[in-house]
Every structure is written in C-alpha cells, then in structure tokens.
Scaffold this active site. Structure first.
Site, PDB file in Angstrom:
ATOM      1  N   ASP A 128       4.689  -7.700   6.359  1.00 40.53           N
ATOM      2  CA  ASP A 128       5.296  -8.909   6.942  1.00 40.53           C
ATOM      3  C   ASP A 128       5.673  -8.663   8.396  1.00 40.53           C
ATOM      4  OD1 ASP A 128       6.227 -10.821   4.349  1.00 40.53           O
ATOM      5  OD2 ASP A 128       5.960  -8.707   3.930  1.00 40.53           O
TER       6      ASP A 128
ATOM      7  N   SER B 111       0.810  -1.219   0.000  1.00 37.57           N
ATOM      8  CA  SER B 111       0.000   0.000   0.000  1.00 37.57           C
ATOM      9  C   SER B 111       0.842   1.269   0.000  1.00 37.57           C
ATOM     10  CB  SER B 111      -0.933   0.008   1.217  1.00 37.57           C
ATOM     11  OG  SER B 111      -0.204  -0.241   2.406  1.00 37.57           O
TER      12      SER B 111
ATOM     13  N   HIS C 292       0.258   4.927   6.862  1.00 36.08           N
ATOM     14  CA  HIS C 292       0.717   5.126   5.493  1.00 36.08           C
ATOM     15  C   HIS C 292       1.335   6.515   5.321  1.00 36.08           C
ATOM     16  CE1 HIS C 292      -2.234   1.850   5.148  1.00 36.08           C
ATOM     17  NE2 HIS C 292      -1.442   1.423   4.176  1.00 36.08           N
TER      18      HIS C 292
END
Length: 1500
Positions: free
Chosen positions: A542, A428, A683
C-alpha cells in the site's frame, strides 16, 4: 515506403499526407524566412495538422543552432546530432488491457504508433542541427498486424528496413549516419511461470533480440542503435507467446493465470539486467562505427501525471491524437536520455518532459557506453556485508512448556502450548518471497519460501529454522496449519499461510475468506474448540503505491479494509488470538537504495516500491510517505484500542508493535546491511525472517503498554519465556491495561448561581448581562466555520462542523459540548442564531454562523452584509429590540499568505477591511456587542510541522500556511510574518480604541486579546500534543475548540484592561461567572477604562489598487477574427513601447535610478489589481493567462516592455522591430492566432529638447517616426490592437517647479525647453504650440484610414492626457504624492491613475473619450465593458466608419476632420469641466468649507 527530406517542397508534402513516412520539414527558403513561431519548431516547419508538431511547440527548446560539420564524425562515440542523416525505428507495440484504449493493435488504428511518432519527433529535433535529415517510418508491410498469438518478427522488420535504406536514392547507405531505435517488451505469458521456465523464456528472447542486433551490426555501417523497453505499452512481443510452438523440447508455459506486480517487475528487470550485461560486454562495440545503447524503459504512468495533459492542442482531440501527444512526450524523453551519459539516465519523469535537452559544449555527442566511461559494477568498499549464515536455528530456554490443565475458555488465559492451529495473512513478506534465495539470484525472489516464513513457516525444526510456528511446536508438537517448502497460497504446502504476494490491505478480506474456508474444510481442525493463532501483517505494498493513488491507499481505507477482515474473523472464528503486526517505517528502504556499497538492483527497487525510493530527500512526497506510514500505524492502534474485538471472551486482537520504529540494519562499518534482505533488496532474507520470528514471539509475551516497539533487527534477540506468574499470551485484560477513552466528553460545568436577565431590560450595551443576549452570531474563517473539528482523517477535512464551533456552535448542550452558545443557553434557553450540525454558511442550519473557510479580511464585509440580511428577515429575531452578541475573528489566512504579497496583505489594508466590516455593523445593527477576537499568533504552531516526532502531514505545510510552516528558522518570511502579526493586532486595537464604535449606548466593539500569544500544547513526551488539533494539525479538534470556547467566555466577562492576552490549550480553564459587583459583559465603560491616546505612526501608506466590479469577466465562446469585435478577455499578449514613463522611473518615488517596469501603468504586472492598478493587472481579471507583462525591475523580466529611458520618437521603429521579433520567437504565444494589445506613449523627451534642436525634434519628424512604427506593426503583426496615448501638456510642470525649489532645480535639467523660458515669453508660447501640434498631427495620422484595410488590426488614439488636471493637496498646492522626486516622472500612485484612465479610454467610444485625467484616487473608478457592445472601442465600432466598408478602398468613408472635430469638442468639454471644477473649488475655499477629504485639481 519512401524516405523524406527536409528539402522537399511543401506542395510535395501535401501530396503525400497519407504516407506513413510523411516529411515534417520545410524548404530551406521557408526556414530562412521564418524563425520559431506558432507554426515552427527549431528550424523545422511543422504542418499544422500534425499532432506531433503541435505538441513540440509546447516544449522549451533553446539549443544553439550549430553549423553543419564540414565532415561527419568517423566514430560513433563522437557522433553529434548534426551528423545524423537518417532516423528510423522497428518494434512490436500493442496497448495493454485496461489502459483505457481498446485492446486492438494500435498499429492498425487510424492514429500513429509510437514507432511512427518517435521517428517523426527525433527527426524533427535533429533537423535543428541537420535540416536535411531523412526519416523513415514503418510502412504498412512492416507494421503489419498479427494475431494475439503471434509476435511481430523483429528480424523481418530489420531486414526490410535495411533493404529500403539501401534502395533509397536520397542517402548514401555506406557513409550516412543512421539513428535506429529498437523497441522490445518484457511482457509475455511466460511471466506467469515458475522461475526456471521464466529464465529459459528470457534466454530465448535474448537470443532472438541478439539475432536482430547481430544482423544490424553486420549489415548496417555507421549506426547508433537505441534499445528501449516498451513493456508498459505492450502486451505481445518477442515471440515468447509462441514459446511452446518454437521450443517443443522445453517445458510448456502452462502456468498462465494469476500474476503479480512483483512478477512483472522482476521480469522487466531481468530483461534490463541481461541486456545491460550483454551491452557492457562490448559485443556490439567491436567496430568504431556501430553501437547499441540501452535507454531507460518507457513508463506510461508518467504521462498520466504530466502537467497540462490536455492543454497542448486547443481543439478537441480524438483518441488517436491524445495517444500521439503521449508518444511525442515519450520520444522527447528518449531524446533527452540520448543526451545523458550511461549510468546517469533517468526514467521519463514529468518534470523534465517539457524541456528538450541540448548537447553540451563539453560533450556535444550522443552518449555511448565507451564515451560515458561507464561500468555497472559498483565499486567495492572496505565495508563487508554480514555473511549469510547456513543455519538460523534457536535454542528454547523455557522449562515450562506444558499446556493448561484444562483447555481454557478465555483467550486471556491462553498458554503457548494451548495453541493447536497456526495461520497467517499478508503479502510477500509472509509468503516468503526470496527468503531462501542465494545471493544475487534476483529471479529466485519469485519463489515463495513459505516454509521459512517468520510467522507461519514450519520447515525442519527450531534447531535449524527459527519461525513462530517452530517455536510453538516446541510447546505443542501437534501444532497444525504451518506452511512448508515452496509454492503459492493455493498449494497444499501453503496450508493456512494464505498470504498473497503483491496483496494490499484491500485484498485481506479475500484472504480471510479462503482461510476460514480452509479451516472449516480441514478434518484435522475442530473450528469450535481448537485454539488458533492468526498473524496478520500487511501494508508495505500500500505504501509503495500510495503516491499513485492517495485516496485508494489512504490511512482511512487501509484501516477500513483491516476492520472488514478482522470483523470477519471476529464473527466467524471462535477461540482465536490474532496478532496484528504494525506496519514498519518503510522509508528506511531508501538507505539501501542510496548506498553504493551493495549490489542491490536499484532499477528493480524503483519498480517494486516507487513511492518510497523515487522521492527526493526532504521533498513533500517523502514527507507525505512518512505521514501516511505513521497514520497507518496510529489508525491501526486506534482500531484495536476501540475495544471492537474484545466483546467475546474467546477472541482478541493484540497489536504487536516490534516493527513500529525499526531501523535499517547496519554493518560494523555503518553501511546498510543487505544480508538481511533477499537479492532484490526489498524482501526479507531468511536472516530477517528468523529475527522477526524471535521479536514477534517476545512481543506476544510482553504486556500491553510495555511491548517493544523498536526492535533492532541486527541485535541479538534472546527468546523470552512465559513465567510462572504470567504464563499466558498477553492481552489487554491479563496485562491490566486500559484502552484510552475513544469518546471523551468535552462538556463543562457552569457553577454560576445568578443566571437572571436585567430587570428592567437593559437599554445600554454597557449594562448587558449574559441572560440579556437573545441573538448570537459569528463571522470569520474556517476556525469559526468548524472545519475538521470532528474529523478523524484528512479526507474529511472539508467537512464544516458548525454545530461544534467554539464561538457559535449549538450542538447538544454544555454538558457534553463546550461552546459559547451552549454557555449562554445556560443563562437564556431561548437564545437563537447558533449553528448546528454540518454544512456551509448558506445552509439553514448554519443560521447566523456566516464564517467561510479560507476567508480573509477582504471577504469580511460581504459576510457582514449576509448576516445583516439574515437578521432582518428571520421571523425569530426582533431586529430592533433583541440584544445581539457577534463574534468576529479573522486574519490567519491573511498571515499565511502575507509573504507572497505583502502589499495586498499589509497591516493598513487588513485594518481598513476590518474597519469596513465594523462600520457596516455599527451603522446598521442596533443593540449589539461585537466581540472582536484578536488575530491569532500562528508562529508557535510552526512547531507542529517542524518536529519530526509529531504525526502531522508536514507535506501539507505549503498548502496550509506556506509563509509560516515552511522555510528555515529566522528566515526573512518568518520575520515578515512576525512583524505583520504584531501590526495586525496593533491595527485593530487602535481602530477600536479610537472610539469610532462608541458613539451611542446600544453598540460597542470589544477586542478579546487572548489569542495574541498562543502557546503550542506540549505532551508529556515533550513534543507537541496533536490531540488538540484535527488531522491536518492546523485546525483545532473538538478538544481544542472546547478550550477556545472557555477562553472566549472568560474574556467576554473580563473587564477591559484586565483581559487575558495569552492562551494555553493545555491549561485547566474553569468557566468564570458574573459577580454581584461585575454582572455585565465587560466593556470599556463598565470597566472604567480610558482608551489611551492614539499615537502617530509611520505605517505604510495605502496601496494604489482598484476594485473591478464587472460581473462578466469570462472570455466569449468564440475567438473573434475582427478587431472591432475584440473583448478584453480575448487579449492574450500585451506589449509596450515608449520612454521612461513606460519603464516606470520614479514609481518608488525616491529612487530615480531604477526602472520599476513591474509597476508600469501600461505593461507592469507586479502584484494584483487589488494592490497596484496597471493595465495588465486589469486584463488579468479577464484572462489570468495574459502573457508579456513586465515584472520587477530587471531587463530579464521586462517581458514585452521594450521601452527605454531617454527614448524619443525616432527610437520607436527600432523598438517596434525588437518587439515583433520577440513575439515571433516566443514559444509562449501563438504568433498568428493570439490577440495582442500594444500601448505606445512617446514624445516627452522630444518636446523637452525641441528648443535645442528644432529640426531633429520637429512635429513632422515626430509624426513620421510614429508612422514608421505603426507601419511595422501593420505589416508584420497579426491580430493586434494598438493604443497610441496622446502626449500630455507638459507646461503644467512649471506650476510644480514654481512651488517647490527642489523640484525646480531637478526639473530644469530634465525638461529645459518648458521650464527655462520666462512666463508669457515667445519661447514658452512656441513650446505650447508645438505641444498642441504634436497632439493634433498624431490624431490626424491615426484617423487617416492608413491602418484600416485589415480586419485584425486597429490603432486608436487614447486622449486622457490631452487636458490633464493637476492634483492639489489640502493647502491647494500640487500634491507631490503623485510624482517622483524629480517632479517630472510619476510615482506609483500617479502611474495607477494613468492605468485607470487608459483602461477607461479603451472602453469609451471614439468621439466620447474622456480627454482629461482627474487625479483622484478612488478604487471604484474602473469602467466595465458595455453589455450591449462589450468591445474595445475602435473607429468602426464607434460609428465613425461604415461597418460594410470595402477594405480595398483607400479613402475613409468619414473624413478624418470629422473625428478631429469630435476630438476638439472633447477638448472644449474638458476645458468647461476644468472651469466648473475650478469655480466650485474656489467657492468652497471662500466659504471655508472643509476640503480635507477631497483631492483638488487644477489644469495641467
């Protein structure tokens, strides 16, 4: 449907077993008669068939039982649990797909739903405060199943529940307080739509839930309403699934398809957010008798991790029972959060799920928004976030923007303008989620602003939008592939930006496939001739999830998936320059979450990245995250530097490390600056995207080896330009950069000229040349076993690379593998015994490498015996004729555990175990030189786990070596280990220098001391050099083993007295050679070395542990119902009554003021059997979960040791009652089902005071008190075996007192009636008679048949004290080491002997029990259960009772006098034995035979 009260009868409960609203509560009479036990919880009786009840017994519940209030609270903001009269719930719950449960409505299954279980659990908890609480579970009508296309109507449920409450005759609807829980879900098909549709869907659901709560608010007086998000447990709810039907005017939810974790989490947060705001608005707080509180969401993943998930119900469980267990845990979590103020509530974590929270005295009420003084709006500070800028453009200062004169054929000659195609892969952050979102618009983070993505976005131009693509367009306006606008990777706007929000490294190969296909299918791209720039950035997701699945998201798997993706590009995409951007240090995100000076949605951040945000500071979880993060970076570098992608001239992968050490951007005031982040604070905002684009561009122009690796995002970043001298994108080749050697050679040169054997063959170990050695062997731990030597990841650390082991490995040759055998093979190519390859000590290729990972000194003798067997049986070995070199190294694991049990790992014990091993070799192995490598000093290795700049798995420090690698500097543990290390080293040195192993010419032991002072290797940067270690930073790597082998070889040659006593991994170690003057392996004799005299030491004496040599110690498959079939492993609970002998006064001989209960012979549990022999420590070998033993010296840790110093027989009944009540109230045991062992020893104080008050301490009263005590047990305790230890003959104390004046003074005060009378006086004779009467009358009571009517109860007399042998020392005087300073109580050594005697008595049949206690310390004296009759001995299973005896008979089938006669026979046998022992000892003394090694005894 019906309501149920705690006052309903049990019979009525049983009548309605199938009713959904089944009551769990007992009658008042039952509650009055019963306290918390195996079938109870609080003051509520649970019927045993209910899973809820069974699970609740596993919780810690210690709330004070408050009296019912005279008048219930009038305000909901002062509502106490005791005020609540009714508990109920409504909601729609279905199991999610993939949860391991079939995707049918659980409400239709035979098991109970969360609604039912939560109601039952909350009612059960509240019953502890209000026993008359009612609970209402959903009826089949309310639970009614619906199809997957239609939601359960919450409003209908609310109407039904209100109707039923009004109709119920057992409650006052207007005046009774009600607890109502409403479950809702945020999981809907609309979660897959765009943000606009999603907002509309959420608003629709908000209106529906508001309608439900409005209805309750208007119609239900006196109600506390919990609102709970159950999204993780449901798939269908809240009517959004029929959104299109009920809202035809709205946009259709037509975008059902792929959805990401990001979308799900934002949807959940959105629901939480809108409800938080609604409830904070006080919409439902206008009345003083009603409130709604939003409780934390249920998280099923915590249940998967909860400890002992399968340990709460011992019988096999159905799927429904398992779910009910899970739901009970959730309901307890809900209760706990009701006890927490709003704003301080926590997700239902596993650590708190085993404890039920209680109302506090300060705040005894359920928390609401009002009484929590809660406001979700963060306090504003003077710190201001840097405002979002309107424009993120950049000026390009470069003048030369032209392409190469001809299209280059080499990637190493590639100019920016030569790039024609740009592409990107990732997650993203590359998809651009939330990059251009307005502040605080969290929902808009779902929008993928690919046009402003840092590495590939192409919106507008460089003057307004800074991206890598827009920079390159200034060099080549014909660039194609960049993304514009918004949309997912499947849209045309995405172009060659194939990043997918939520993707992990494992998903990148799929992205590559789509990218390659798009490039091949794009007519504007010539795949063969166009130069392509591809940027790959992945790993954040991850790391955010690694803690849930460390294997799946391991550094090894991360780079494996990267390798697959890069291999595909390398194979299928010609003319490509690949940027591999290093994953950033994600832990810095915690600063943003922790800061109170921003408006970040903390709840959402926990969902988006739990493995980063949730761990506590300095926790192992956080250390593991940092380690994984660094390993991601390091392994990525290793992958690129392997040269794997530099095999073609038109392709390369370049690591761009600008984010490697990036820090959280800060405001001028020093606070984390959230303006660099999207509204979710996870983000990047466009501000960060612009900075990342600039930093990436500059990285691409910087040569390898000089690239920026710590770009600070808040700094001004000026774009660099290609220079005339260096106009190309930098690669390893045009940077003149050489990758580090990935396959170093660890071989060595041996420059020795004389490599010949002795001639004639050597006959003495002191004249042994290297070439004379024909057999090589080794004993030890993981260092010698070769653990992790060639491992490149933690997952491989279990591999034992024995062929590379420093002292015994024989892989390849000295040219490329330096090991001790490979060096010796240069002298004798026929040498055998070395190990090769990998595997365990039992594999054939291990050969004479018998080292075992994890081994401690106590395991070494077994290794020596295995080695002996192998050498004797292998046809390649001439056992008698071949010279052998055996390397022994052990001690690291002992030191790593030393602080946990200093007695067990004492220097004395360590040295004794080494001695046992060397004695085996000395006695049975001819022609051997044993090279005993000194104990390694591990203290210096601590630096590897303390230095934060070192890439070591610090989270494993506790697992690897907790006593050394954890804790503060100069801590007590480190001091202890430092002293122990020196004591270990000194102990083996003294052992060898004693000359014990130099008794003949063909055997010797030499200490090689080079590891006594280990230097931590330090790199050029001043930090520890981890290249010498395997991935765990504890075991040496092949590089480290090579250095160890060299040091060992040199030590073997060095003369004794001149050997190196330190080791530096980084030293340039040159292999020495035998010289003409010193051609032999160094021994004390050929070194002309004289061992120094052994100095006397004050080392700690040997511990008083024992070795249990029983082969069968596992519990039987069936738990017996008869005490006569009771085996040691069946014992689950242990208790004891008595006086100061049972409180263990004097266990530490000089301290008579402390009760050392943990060392008590019959109930102490300190240490282990190996260090202290006690009955519990023996039983723990059969059942490690034994409960009740005492530890330490405080009353709080006494367990079920009820004994008190000074107690007499008349105190025993009170002790018995106390013990029964403790056992009954304990939540740790099953009172009815668990087998209990109780030991009673009392009477010493009665005898010692008899002459002062003969009536009080008469034999009759002594026996009557014992009878009262045993009667209590017989009437109130189920499943119990009682040891009554026969009182000892106290007159023997006179012999001790007579021999030592100090004892006489002390003992006369302790026991005047035995010690004051003159010898042969009538007073003394009377005391001896009373002593015997105590014994005889007690025996008669126990064997009278009084306690034989129950199958699950037995009392057995244990007579080992009847004829006690007094221990004597070498001078035939009483051995005071068995006694405390008062010469009356026993020392730890004496108590250990009592424990041995008691255990053996318990196994011996009645009539055959040993009636004396021979005080001789022997670790192997413990008996084992008879395989034919493995039971604790009782009268019946010893043959003194008819096994088919009618339990109703009052008369025993065998007269008690028969048993007494058997006991008398035992007395005679004991007397005879004593006479024989005494006679033999007398003869030995007369003949002058040495008795120093024998402990003498006489009658006590």
């Amino acid at each position: 449907m019906r309501f149920h009260s705690s006052d309903e009868r049990t019979g009525e409960q049983e009548e309605h077993l199938d009713s959904p609203g089944l009551a769990l509560l007992a009658t008042k009479q039952e509650r009055a008669a019963q306290s918390i036990d195996g079938e109870h919880y609080g003051r509520r009786t649970c019927l045993p068939q209910f899973v809820v009840c069974k699970v609740l017994r596993s919780f810690q519940f210690s709330c004070e039982q408050a009296m019912l209030p005279e008048t219930p609270s009038s305000s909901v903001h002062a509502l106490r649990p005791a005020d609540i009269k009714t508990v109920t719930a409504i909601g729609s719950l279905q199991r999610t797909p993939g949860s391991g449960v079939p995707h049918e409505d659980l409400l239709q299954s035979t098991g109970k739903s969360l609604l039912e279980v939560s109601v039952e659990t909350l009612a059960a908890l509240i019953s502890s405060f209000n026993p008359s609480v009612l609970h209402q579970s959903p009826s089949p009508g309310i639970k009614g199943a619906t199809s997957d296309s239609q939601a359960i109507d919450l409003l209908h449920q609310a109407e039904e529940i209100v109707k039923l409450m009004k109709e119920n005759q057992m409650m006052d609807f207007q005046n009774d307080w009600k607890l109502i829980t409403v479950f809702f879900s945020a999981e809907t098909p609309c979660s897959f739509c765009d943000s606009t549709q999603l907002k509309n869907c959420i608003l629709d659901n908000l209106e529906k839930l508001k309608a439900v709560l409005d209805f309750l608010y208007k119609t239900v007086p006196k109600a506390f309403v919990n609102l709970v998000d159950s999204t993780e447990l449901s798939t269908l709810s809240l009517a959004c699934q029929d959104y299109n039907i009920s809202n035809p005017g709205r946009s259709q939810c037509s975008c059902v398809g792929e959805h990401s974790t990001l979308e799900n989490n934002i949807l959940r947060w959105s629901y939480q957010d809108v409800w938080e705001k609604l409830l904070e608005s006080a919409r439902f707080d206008q009345k003083d008798d009603f409130t709604v509180v939003l409780q934390p969401s249920l998280q099923e993943r915590n249940l998967l991790l909860r400890p002992g998930k399968d340990g709460f119900v011992t019988t096999s469980k159905t799927q429904e029972e398992t779910l009910e267990e899970d739901y009970t845990f959730m309901a307890v979590g809900l209760w706990n959060n009701m006890m927490e103020p709003v704003g301080q509530k926590q997700p239902y974590g596993v650590t708190k799920m085993l404890q039920v929270q209680c109302p506090s005295q300060e705040s005894p009420y359920l928390f609401t928004y009002r009484n929590s003084n809660y406001s979700s709006s963060p306090e504003t500070s003077n710190a201001k976030e840097t405002p979002q800028e309107r424009s993120y453009g950049t000026n390009i200062p470069c003048f030369d923007r032209g392409p190469s004169d001809t299209v280059p054929v080499s990637v190493h000659n590639l100019k920016p303008a030569d790039i024609r195609v740009i592409a990107a892969l990732g997650d993203s952050l590359t998809a651009g989620n939330g990059a251009a979102s307005k502040p605080h618009d969290v929902m808009d983070v779902l929008t993928q602003y690919r046009g402003v993505s840092w590495s590939v976005g192409g919106n507008e131009n460089i003057s307004t939008v800074t991206t890598l693509a827009n920079i390159l367009r200034e060099f080549n306006p014909s660039l194609i592939g960049y993304s514009i606008g918004t949309g997912k990777q499947t849209t045309s706007n995405a172009a060659l930006n194939q990043a997918v929000a939520g993707d992990h490294a494992e998903d990148v190969p799929t992205q590559v496939r789509r990218l390659v296909d798009r490039m091949k299918n794009n007519t504007r791209i010539n795949l063969q001739t166009d130069w392509k720039l591809i940027t790959l950035f992945i790993g954040g997701n991850d790391l955010c999830k690694f803690c849930n699945d460390p294997i799946r998201y391991s550094p090894e798997n991360y780079t494996y998936h990267l390798q697959i993706a890069l291999d595909m590009l390398h194979r299928e995409v010609p003319r490509a320059f690949v940027n591999l951007v290093t994953v950033l240090p994600i832990a810095s995100l915690r600063e943003l979450h922790a800061s109170e000076n921003n408006t970040c949605p903390k709840f959402l951040m926990r969902f988006l990245c739990p493995c980063v945000v949730n761990p506590k500071d300095n926790s192992n979880e956080l250390k593991k995250l940092v380690y994984f993060n660094r390993r991601y970076q390091e392994r990525t570098r290793q992958l690129v530097e392997s040269g794997r992608y530099d095999t073609k001239d038109d392709f390369t992968v370049v690591l761009q490390p600008f984010l490697m050490n990036v820090k959280m951007p800060k405001t001028q005031e020093g606070w984390p600056d959230s303006s660099y982040f999207a509204p979710d604070c996870f983000h990047f905002s466009q501000k960060s995207h612009s900075q990342a684009a600039r930093a990436l561009w500059n990285n691409m122009l910087e040569p390898l080896g000089k690239k920026t690796d710590s770009q600070q995002i808040e700094d001004e970043i000026v774009l660099k330009c290609p220079s005339e001298a260096e106009p190309f994108l930098r690669t390893y080749k045009n940077s003149n950069y050489t990758y580090p050697n990935q396959t170093p050679n660890y071989g060595s040169q041996l420059l020795c000229e004389d490599r010949s054997p002795s001639s004639p063959p050597a006959t003495s170990v002191h004249f042994l040349k290297p070439a004379d050695v024909k057999i090589i062997a080794a004993l030890g731990d993981s260092l010698t076993a070769g653990t992790g030597i060639a491992s490149d990841n933690l997952l491989d650390m279990h591999t034992e690379y024995r062929g590379l082991s420093w002292s015994i490995g024989g892989d390849e040759s000295l040219e490329n593998r330096t090991t001790l055998p490979n060096i010796f093979r240069e002298f004798n190519a026929a040498i055998v015994g070395y190990s090769t390859g990998t595997g365990s000590e039992s594999d054939p290729n291990a050969f004479l490498n018998q080292a075992v990972p994890g081994a401690q000194a106590e395991h070494l003798p077994a290794q020596a015996r295995n080695l002996l067997r192998l050498m004797k049986t292998d046809p390649r070995i001439d056992f008698s004729a071949d010279w052998k070199l055996i390397t022994v190294h052990i001690g690291g694991n002992d030191l790593c555990n030393y602080c946990k049990d200093p007695d067990h790992y004492s220097a004395v014990n360590f040295t004794r175990r080494i001695q046992e091993t060397l004695d085996i070799l000395h006695k049975q192995v001819p022609k051997a030189l044993v090279s005993l490598v000194a104990v390694i000093d591990l203290l210096h290795m601590r630096q590897l786990f303390v230095d934060t700049q070192v890439q070591c798995p610090t989270y494993m420090a506790d697992y690897l070596c907790s006593c050394i690698f954890t804790g503060e500097e100069k801590s007590q543990n480190l001091t202890m280990v430092t002293e122990a290390t020196r004591a270990y080293q000194l102990g083996i040195r003294r052992l060898v220098e004693s000359g014990r192993y130099d008794t003949h010419e063909n055997f010797t032991v030499i200490v090689q001391p080079f590891l006594e002072d280990l230097k931590t290797p330090v790199g050029q940067d001043g930090h520890p050099d981890v290249s010498y270690f395997s991935p765990d930073c504890f075991h040496p790597s092949q590089k480290g083993h090579s250095q160890l082998a060299k040091a060992l070889w040199n030590a073997v040659l060095q003369p004794v007295g001149q050997k190196a006593d330190s080791f530096d991994f980084t030293a340039d170690i040159v292999l020495n050679c035998p010289t003409q003057n010193k051609p032999f392996l160094g021994t004390y004799k050929n070194s002309n070395y004289t061992y120094p005299p052994v100095e006397p030491t004050d080392e700690p004496r040997e511990n008083w542990g024992s070795d249990l040599l029983c082969s069968e110690q596992v519990p039987p498959s069936r738990v017996p119902t008869s005490v006569h079939e009771l085996q040691p492993a069946n014992i689950k609970v242990i208790g004891a009554l008595g006086d100061s002998l049972t409180t263990a006064v004097g266990a530490k001989a000089t301290d008579l003021q402390t009760d050392w209960r943990g060392l008590s012979w019959s109930i102490g549990g300190d240490g282990t059997l190996e260090t202290q022999t006690t009955l519990p420590n023996i039983l723990k070998k059969f059942n490690p979960n034994l409960f009740g033993f005492s530890t330490g010296s405080s009353k709080e840790t006494a367990g079920f040791n009820i004994a008190e110093r000074g107690a007499t027989a008349r105190n025993m009944s009170a002790q018995a009652r106390e013990l029964v009540e403790l056992m009954r109230s304990s939540s740790k045991i099953n009172f009815k089902e668990d087998w209990k062992l109780i030991t009673v020893l009392v009477g010493g104080n009665d005898l010692c005071q008899y002459c002062l008050d003969k009536e009080t301490y008469s034999v009759q009263k002594y026996v009557k008190h014992l009878q009262d005590t045993l009667d209590i047990f017989y009437e109130k305790l189920p499943r119990v075996f009682v040891n009554v230890v026969e009182i000892l003959e106290i007159s023997g104390l006179r012999q001790i007192a007579a021999g030592y004046s100090g004892c006489a003074l002390t003992a006369k005060d302790v026991c005047p009636c035995f010690l004051n009378p003159e010898e042969n006086s009538s007073e003394l004779q009377e005391m001896k008679r009373v002593n015997r009467d105590f014994q005889a009358e007690t025996l008669q009571l126990i064997n009278s048949g009084r306690y034989e009517k129950r199958q699950d109860f037995a009392v057995v007399m244990q007579p080992f004290f009847r004829n006690t042998l007094l221990p004597l020392d070498r001078n035939s005087k009483p051995d005071l080491s068995f006694f405390a300073a008062d010469c009356f109580h026993f020392s730890a050594r004496g108590y250990a002997e009592m424990a041995v005697a008691l255990w053996n008595n318990m196994l011996e049949p009645v009539g055959e029990k040993q009636t004396y206690n021979n005080f001789t310390h022997d670790r192997s004296k413990l008996k084992c259960p008879n395989s034919a009759k493995p039971f604790l001995s009782t009268l019946r299973n010893s043959g003194f009772r008819n096994s088919h005896l009618d339990l109703e008979k009052t008369e025993p089938s065998v007269p008690y006098w028969a048993v007494i006669m058997a006991a008398v026979a035992g007395v005679l046998a004991g007397s005879l034995l004593i006479w024989v022992v005494s006679r033999r000892r007398a003869k030995r003394c007369q003949h002058g035979t040495s008795t120093e090694k024998n402990i003498k005894v006489t009658t006590l």
